[in-house]
Design a protein around this motif. Structure first.
Motif, mmCIF file in Angstrom:
data_model
loop_
_atom_site.group_PDB
_atom_site.id
_atom_site.type_symbol
_atom_site.label_atom_id
_atom_site.label_comp_id
_atom_site.label_asym_id
_atom_site.label_seq_id
_atom_site.Cartn_x
_atom_site.Cartn_y
_atom_site.Cartn_z
ATOM 1 N N VAL A 58 0.864 -1.185 0.000
ATOM 2 C CA VAL A 58 0.000 0.000 0.000
ATOM 3 C C VAL A 58 0.897 1.231 0.000
ATOM 4 O O VAL A 58 1.733 1.393 0.895
ATOM 5 C CB VAL A 58 -0.930 0.027 1.231
ATOM 6 N N LEU B 54 -7.091 8.445 6.482
ATOM 7 C CA LEU B 54 -6.101 7.423 6.129
ATOM 8 C C LEU B 54 -4.699 7.834 6.560
ATOM 9 O O LEU B 54 -3.929 7.011 7.078
ATOM 10 C CB LEU B 54 -6.134 7.165 4.626
ATOM 11 N N LYS B 55 -4.364 9.108 6.346
ATOM 12 C CA LYS B 55 -3.030 9.578 6.740
ATOM 13 C C LYS B 55 -2.856 9.490 8.246
ATOM 14 O O LYS B 55 -1.777 9.093 8.728
ATOM 15 C CB LYS B 55 -2.832 11.022 6.262
ATOM 16 N N ARG C 51 -8.809 11.200 2.966
ATOM 17 C CA ARG C 51 -7.345 11.264 2.927
ATOM 18 C C ARG C 51 -6.787 11.588 4.306
ATOM 19 O O ARG C 51 -5.806 10.976 4.760
ATOM 20 C CB ARG C 51 -6.901 12.309 1.908
ATOM 21 N N TRP D 241 -2.927 0.280 -4.087
ATOM 22 C CA TRP D 241 -2.965 -0.953 -3.282
ATOM 23 C C TRP D 241 -2.757 -2.144 -4.207
ATOM 24 O O TRP D 241 -3.620 -2.487 -5.002
ATOM 25 C CB TRP D 241 -4.323 -1.048 -2.577
ATOM 26 N N LEU E 216 -9.440 1.365 4.377
ATOM 27 C CA LEU E 216 -8.989 1.277 3.000
ATOM 28 C C LEU E 216 -9.902 0.372 2.176
ATOM 29 O O LEU E 216 -10.247 0.689 1.029
ATOM 30 C CB LEU E 216 -7.557 0.751 2.968
ATOM 31 N N LEU F 99 0.904 5.386 -0.080
ATOM 32 C CA LEU F 99 0.204 6.664 0.059
ATOM 33 C C LEU F 99 1.171 7.752 -0.406
ATOM 34 O O LEU F 99 2.225 7.958 0.197
ATOM 35 C CB LEU F 99 -0.219 6.897 1.501
ATOM 36 N N VAL G 192 -3.826 6.734 -3.203
ATOM 37 C CA VAL G 192 -3.390 5.482 -2.592
ATOM 38 C C VAL G 192 -3.380 4.405 -3.671
ATOM 39 O O VAL G 192 -4.336 4.278 -4.443
ATOM 40 C CB VAL G 192 -4.333 5.044 -1.446
#
Length: 268
Positions: A29, A111-112, A108, A55, A148, A31, A53
């Motif tokens: 993954v 996820l960050k 975002r 994956w 995700l 980013l 992202v």
């Protein structure tokens, strides 16, 4: 699992430079904090930019591009590191889901933040005993992957989210049996479904026929083997259910427009 910054001149191991085609058995993954970056996954080329992202799932083939500088954070993990329930929920072999994700600002940021927390836990090897450290990593990784996976399913659109039970069972059965079973009727019988019901379910979920879905998966595996191994084309054909090399070549050319040897040569 491992997590850290992306940089230039990284390798999986000393004899595997990144620009080669790789087929790996773990998740990758990425980013991105910069871009654009071009990256190939399963013979489709994707362009990612800051905030995107990418994956790559176990079993897929992918290739880094020499001319791109990858910037951001990369997470790699073996499926076996995760609890079974997490593996099932995140769909490690959902090849139908898009590998490139474009989260909006809220997604975002979430996820960050989850990835940053996971990286802090990964790097902190002294605060907790090893067993607790590992458990915390698994929980942090689970939280990140569930976010995700939800984003990937949402990106697939309504059809991907609302696939019925019949199609889901068929998709999973094909994933397990495509190398030896190319028969729509055999899959329908195994699922306790009529052929007509199976056709309706697959068409509703994918727009394809069951036979087309099976053939597409067989072709993908053949391409992966041709790209990543030096197996003779006859053995590649046998590995995907064609004992006769001539029949495999005809099948492959019908679906790709190229002979297996020409496809391999073009990639290399």
């Amino acid at each position: 699992m491992q997590i850290g910054p992306m940089g230039t001149d990284r390798t999986w191991h000393a004899e595997a430079p990144l620009h080669r085609i790789h087929r790996i058995d773990f998740h990758v993954v990425m980013l991105f904090s910069d871009g654009p970056v071009r990256h190939m996954i399963d013979f489709a080329e994707y362009e990612a930019t800051a905030g995107d992202v990418l994956w790559s799932r176990p079993g897929q083939v992918h290739r880094f591009w020499r001319t791109n500088e990858y910037r951001g954070t990369v997470l790699t993990m073996q499926p076996g590191f995760l609890p079974c329930a997490t593996v099932e929920a995140t769909g490690p072999y959902r090849y139908d889901l898009p590998p490139l994700l474009h989260p909006d600002d809220a997604w975002r940021d979430a996820l960050k933040a989850a990835l940053a927390q996971l990286q802090r836990e990964y790097e902190d090897t002294t605060t907790l005993p090893l067993s607790l450290h590992t458990s915390v990593l698994r929980h942090s990784l689970t939280a990140f992957l569930l976010r995700l996976a939800h984003l990937a399913a949402s990106s697939a659109g309504a059809a991907g989210q609302q696939a019925g039970t019949t199609f889901t069972l068929f998709r999973d059965a094909v994933e397990k049996g495509f190398a030896i079973n190319h028969s729509v009727s055999a899959y329908a019988d195994a699922l306790g479904s009529s052929r007509r019901t199976l056709v309706r379910a697959v068409r509703a979920a994918t727009g394809e026929t069951p036979k087309g879905f099976i053939d597409k998966r067989v072709v993908l595996e053949a391409k992966r083997l041709l790209a990543h191994t030096d197996l003779p084309t006859g053995r590649v054909g046998a590995a995907v259910g064609f004992p006769d090399a001539a029949n495999f070549s005809k099948f492959f050319q019908l679906h790709t427009g190229q002979a297996p040897a020409a496809f391999r040569a073009e990639l290399r």
